[in-house]
Design a protein around this motif. Structure first.
Motif, PDB file in Angstrom:
ATOM      1  N   SER A   6       0.847  -1.749  -0.028  1.00 34.73           N
ATOM      2  CA  SER A   6       0.289   0.184   0.260  1.00 34.73           C
ATOM      3  C   SER A   6       0.989   1.224  -0.085  1.00 34.73           C
ATOM      4  CB  SER A   6      -0.685  -0.032   1.310  1.00 34.73           C
ATOM      5  OG  SER A   6      -0.187  -0.190   2.395  1.00 34.73           O
ATOM      6  N   MET A   7       2.057   1.090   0.660  1.00 35.22           N
ATOM      7  CA  MET A   7       2.903   1.995   0.785  1.00 35.22           C
ATOM      8  C   MET A   7       3.319   2.776  -0.829  1.00 35.22           C
ATOM      9  SD  MET A   7       3.005   4.060   3.750  1.00 35.22           S
ATOM     10  CE  MET A   7       1.150   3.587   3.244  1.00 35.22           C
ATOM     11  N   MET A   8       3.624   1.686  -0.978  1.00 40.34           N
ATOM     12  CA  MET A   8       4.474   2.405  -2.410  1.00 40.34           C
ATOM     13  C   MET A   8       3.695   2.464  -3.177  1.00 40.34           C
ATOM     14  SD  MET A   8       7.782  -1.209  -2.529  1.00 40.34           S
ATOM     15  CE  MET A   8       8.822  -0.295  -3.823  1.00 40.34           C
ATOM     16  N   MET A   9       2.548   1.405  -3.839  1.00 38.72           N
ATOM     17  CA  MET A   9       1.307   2.050  -4.678  1.00 38.72           C
ATOM     18  C   MET A   9       1.611   3.365  -4.649  1.00 38.72           C
ATOM     19  SD  MET A   9       0.448  -0.012  -6.546  1.00 38.72           S
ATOM     20  CE  MET A   9      -0.026  -0.186  -7.395  1.00 38.72           C
ATOM     21  N   THR A  10       1.095   3.787  -3.334  1.00 43.44           N
ATOM     22  CA  THR A  10       0.473   5.465  -2.424  1.00 43.44           C
ATOM     23  C   THR A  10       1.611   6.304  -3.079  1.00 43.44           C
ATOM     24  OG1 THR A  10      -0.928   4.783  -0.844  1.00 43.44           O
ATOM     25  CG2 THR A  10       0.302   6.890  -0.484  1.00 43.44           C
ATOM     26  N   CYS A  11       2.911   5.599  -2.497  1.00 39.65           N
ATOM     27  CA  CYS A  11       4.248   6.465  -3.008  1.00 39.65           C
ATOM     28  C   CYS A  11       4.276   6.975  -4.759  1.00 39.65           C
ATOM     29  CB  CYS A  11       5.407   6.022  -2.504  1.00 39.65           C
ATOM     30  SG  CYS A  11       5.177   6.293  -0.636  1.00 39.65           S
ATOM     31  N   LEU A  12       4.574   5.854  -5.296  1.00 40.32           N
ATOM     32  CA  LEU A  12       4.665   6.201  -6.882  1.00 40.32           C
ATOM     33  C   LEU A  12       3.429   6.363  -7.692  1.00 40.32           C
ATOM     34  CD1 LEU A  12       5.595   2.154  -7.952  1.00 40.32           C
ATOM     35  CD2 LEU A  12       7.055   4.521  -8.046  1.00 40.32           C
ATOM     36  N   ALA A  13       1.627   6.258  -7.309  1.00 44.32           N
ATOM     37  CA  ALA A  13       1.135   6.594  -7.314  1.00 44.32           C
ATOM     38  C   ALA A  13       1.369   8.598  -7.210  1.00 44.32           C
ATOM     39  CB  ALA A  13      -0.307   6.870  -7.217  1.00 44.32           C
ATOM     40  N   SER A  14       1.800   8.682  -6.745  1.00 45.97           N
ATOM     41  CA  SER A  14       1.736  10.241  -6.221  1.00 45.97           C
ATOM     42  C   SER A  14       2.822  11.001  -6.521  1.00 45.97           C
ATOM     43  CB  SER A  14       1.795  10.564  -4.104  1.00 45.97           C
ATOM     44  OG  SER A  14       1.218  10.057  -3.851  1.00 45.97           O
ATOM     45  N   GLY A  15       3.782  10.116  -7.762  1.00 43.45           N
ATOM     46  CA  GLY A  15       4.510  11.096  -8.525  1.00 43.45           C
ATOM     47  C   GLY A  15       6.123  10.526  -7.846  1.00 43.45           C
ATOM     48  N   LEU A  16       6.163  10.224  -6.748  1.00 42.12           N
ATOM     49  CA  LEU A  16       7.662   9.904  -5.987  1.00 42.12           C
ATOM     50  C   LEU A  16       8.637   8.750  -6.867  1.00 42.12           C
ATOM     51  CD1 LEU A  16       6.951   9.925  -2.277  1.00 42.12           C
ATOM     52  CD2 LEU A  16       7.048  11.678  -3.811  1.00 42.12           C
ATOM     53  N   SER A  17       9.721   9.213  -6.753  1.00 49.09           N
ATOM     54  CA  SER A  17      10.667   7.815  -7.248  1.00 49.09           C
ATOM     55  C   SER A  17      10.966   6.802  -6.830  1.00 49.09           C
ATOM     56  CB  SER A  17      12.004   8.094  -7.410  1.00 49.09           C
ATOM     57  OG  SER A  17      12.778   8.230  -5.843  1.00 49.09           O
ATOM     58  N   MET A  18      11.129   5.251  -7.717  1.00 49.87           N
ATOM     59  CA  MET A  18      10.903   3.989  -6.534  1.00 49.87           C
ATOM     60  C   MET A  18      12.139   3.996  -5.395  1.00 49.87           C
ATOM     61  SD  MET A  18      10.289   1.010  -6.663  1.00 49.87           S
ATOM     62  CE  MET A  18       9.071   0.423  -8.027  1.00 49.87           C
ATOM     63  N   ARG A  19      12.860   4.707  -5.855  1.00 55.52           N
ATOM     64  CA  ARG A  19      13.420   5.033  -4.686  1.00 55.52           C
ATOM     65  C   ARG A  19      13.504   5.109  -3.015  1.00 55.52           C
ATOM     66  NH1 ARG A  19      16.973   9.000  -3.351  1.00 55.52           N
ATOM     67  NH2 ARG A  19      16.323  10.148  -4.997  1.00 55.52           N
ATOM     68  N   LEU A  20      12.271   6.677  -3.317  1.00 54.12           N
ATOM     69  CA  LEU A  20      11.557   7.195  -2.147  1.00 54.12           C
ATOM     70  C   LEU A  20      10.381   5.932  -1.248  1.00 54.12           C
ATOM     71  CD1 LEU A  20      11.729   9.210  -0.124  1.00 54.12           C
ATOM     72  CD2 LEU A  20      10.911  10.488  -1.916  1.00 54.12           C
ATOM     73  N   ALA A  21      10.022   5.906  -2.637  1.00 56.40           N
ATOM     74  CA  ALA A  21       8.708   4.542  -2.701  1.00 56.40           C
ATOM     75  C   ALA A  21       9.545   3.466  -1.465  1.00 56.40           C
ATOM     76  CB  ALA A  21       8.039   4.303  -4.031  1.00 56.40           C
ATOM     77  N   LEU A  22      10.303   2.703  -1.983  1.00 53.49           N
ATOM     78  CA  LEU A  22      11.179   1.780  -1.335  1.00 53.49           C
ATOM     79  C   LEU A  22      11.825   1.597   0.519  1.00 53.49           C
ATOM     80  CD1 LEU A  22      12.370  -1.177  -1.503  1.00 53.49           C
ATOM     81  CD2 LEU A  22      14.732  -0.288  -2.487  1.00 53.49           C
ATOM     82  N   HIS A  23      11.770   3.190   0.036  1.00 55.28           N
ATOM     83  CA  HIS A  23      12.276   4.013   1.711  1.00 55.28           C
ATOM     84  C   HIS A  23      10.928   4.015   2.609  1.00 55.28           C
ATOM     85  CE1 HIS A  23      14.438   5.894   5.162  1.00 55.28           C
ATOM     86  NE2 HIS A  23      13.490   6.887   4.561  1.00 55.28           N
ATOM     87  N   ILE A  24      10.184   4.366   1.539  1.00 53.73           N
ATOM     88  CA  ILE A  24       8.852   4.751   3.211  1.00 53.73           C
ATOM     89  C   ILE A  24       7.838   2.931   2.902  1.00 53.73           C
ATOM     90  CG2 ILE A  24       6.568   6.272   2.816  1.00 53.73           C
ATOM     91  CD1 ILE A  24       8.260   8.291   1.492  1.00 53.73           C
ATOM     92  N   ALA A  25       8.045   2.753   2.236  1.00 54.46           N
ATOM     93  CA  ALA A  25       7.217   1.450   1.990  1.00 54.46           C
ATOM     94  C   ALA A  25       7.939   0.381   3.262  1.00 54.46           C
ATOM     95  CB  ALA A  25       7.320   0.974   1.459  1.00 54.46           C
ATOM     96  N   ASN A  26       9.702   0.481   2.952  1.00 48.93           N
ATOM     97  CA  ASN A  26      10.712  -1.132   3.834  1.00 48.93           C
ATOM     98  C   ASN A  26      10.586  -0.051   5.484  1.00 48.93           C
ATOM     99  OD1 ASN A  26      12.087  -2.474   4.572  1.00 48.93           O
ATOM    100  ND2 ASN A  26      14.294  -0.933   4.770  1.00 48.93           N
ATOM    101  N   GLY A  27      10.213   1.716   5.454  1.00 46.46           N
ATOM    102  CA  GLY A  27      10.465   2.473   7.159  1.00 46.46           C
ATOM    103  C   GLY A  27       9.237   1.943   7.592  1.00 46.46           C
ATOM    104  N   ALA A  28       8.237   2.196   7.112  1.00 44.91           N
ATOM    105  CA  ALA A  28       6.355   1.670   7.145  1.00 44.91           C
ATOM    106  C   ALA A  28       6.227   0.542   8.373  1.00 44.91           C
ATOM    107  CB  ALA A  28       5.548   2.244   6.404  1.00 44.91           C
ATOM    108  N   ALA A  29       7.353  -0.569   7.460  1.00 43.57           N
ATOM    109  CA  ALA A  29       6.743  -1.393   7.620  1.00 43.57           C
ATOM    110  C   ALA A  29       7.802  -1.989   9.082  1.00 43.57           C
ATOM    111  CB  ALA A  29       6.995  -2.887   6.606  1.00 43.57           C
TER     112      ALA A  29
END
Length: 252
Positions: A42-65
């Motif tokens: 859910s975090m990765m999809m939200t980040c990517l849909a918001s226009g963030l890079s994969m690198r940033l999406a991964l960072h946020i998703a990992n931290g959220a988990a």
């Protein structure tokens, strides 16, 4: 993309073209892994849909988990916790408004040594508008880091005339660097970015408009060239013209 959650080893993402990103798991006590995988997706999809890079999406998703598994039971991550993750990321990259060529070269080399893709685009960006923002967000999606080659004031005057730029190079750099999709801005004094590209050697060069690949200056210094369409109805010249007309008519 293939996203693999690897328990204590963190998360690995593999792109169709073979690029790989990995974030190690944060070191903390684990109480309950329920919902961790769902949180990542859910975090990765939200980040990517918001226009963030994969690198940033991964960072946020990992931290959220990491936050979720530190709680007992199925835990919904909260807005304040996501903001803390975002601020920790922005602090970690320590970006600044303007880099020297030497500083940018070092950054590019560091990123590439970790297998990360550096995207480069250039322009005057005088009076930043929505068309610029859309273009830059799209460019950022083509790699892990987006850097901007910014025409200096002298360069803009030669290209656009003595009345330009409207906004100084320092202010243009500050505005661009404030955008979350941009990792760094560097000035160049020449009329084209060819010399800067040859020095920095990014992975991908992005241009906006109706360019043919063979006509793009600096293409020989990169691995890949992408051409994006500009958003119609937005241009600095039109904004300047509108302001001038309103001033002439006494409407300002």
């Amino acid at each position: 993309y293939i996203v693999a959650t690897r328990s204590a080893k963190g998360i690995t993402v593999i792109a169709k073209d073979g690029r790989t990103w990995h974030n190690p798991a944060t070191q903390q006590e684990v109480f309950d892994v329920s919902g961790a995988g769902d949180t990542v997706v859910s975090m990765m999809m939200t980040c990517l849909a918001s226009g963030l890079s994969m690198r940033l999406a991964l960072h946020i998703a990992n931290g959220a988990a990491g936050i979720v598994v530190s709680k007992v039971g199925t835990y919904p991550i909260h807005r304040s916790e996501l903001l803390d993750l975002w601020h920790s990321y922005k602090h970690s990259i320590q970006s600044k408004p303007l880099y020297t060529k030497e500083e940018m070269k070092e950054l590019v080399s560091q990123w590439q040594s970790k297998g990360e893709t550096v995207v480069f685009t250039n322009g005057c960006f005088d009076i930043l508008h929505r068309g610029h923002i859309t273009y830059l967000q799209e460019a950022a999606q083509l790699g892990d880091h987006l850097i901007i080659g910014l025409n200096s004031d002298a360069s803009v005057r030669r290209l656009k005339g003595e009345t330009r730029p409207i906004v100084s190079e320092a202010d243009r750099a500050a505005l661009l660097s404030a955008l979350q999709c941009i990792d760094g801005v560097v000035l160049f004094e020449e009329d084209t970015p060819a010399e800067l590209l040859a020095y920095l050697r990014p992975n991908t060069l992005v241009k906006g408009g109706d360019y043919k690949i063979e006509d793009i200056i600096g293409r020989e210094s990169v691995d890949n060239v992408e051409v994006l369409s500009f958003k119609e109805g937005y241009s600095t010249s039109d904004i300047v013209g509108k302001i001038a007309t309103m001033a002439k008519e006494g409407k300002l």
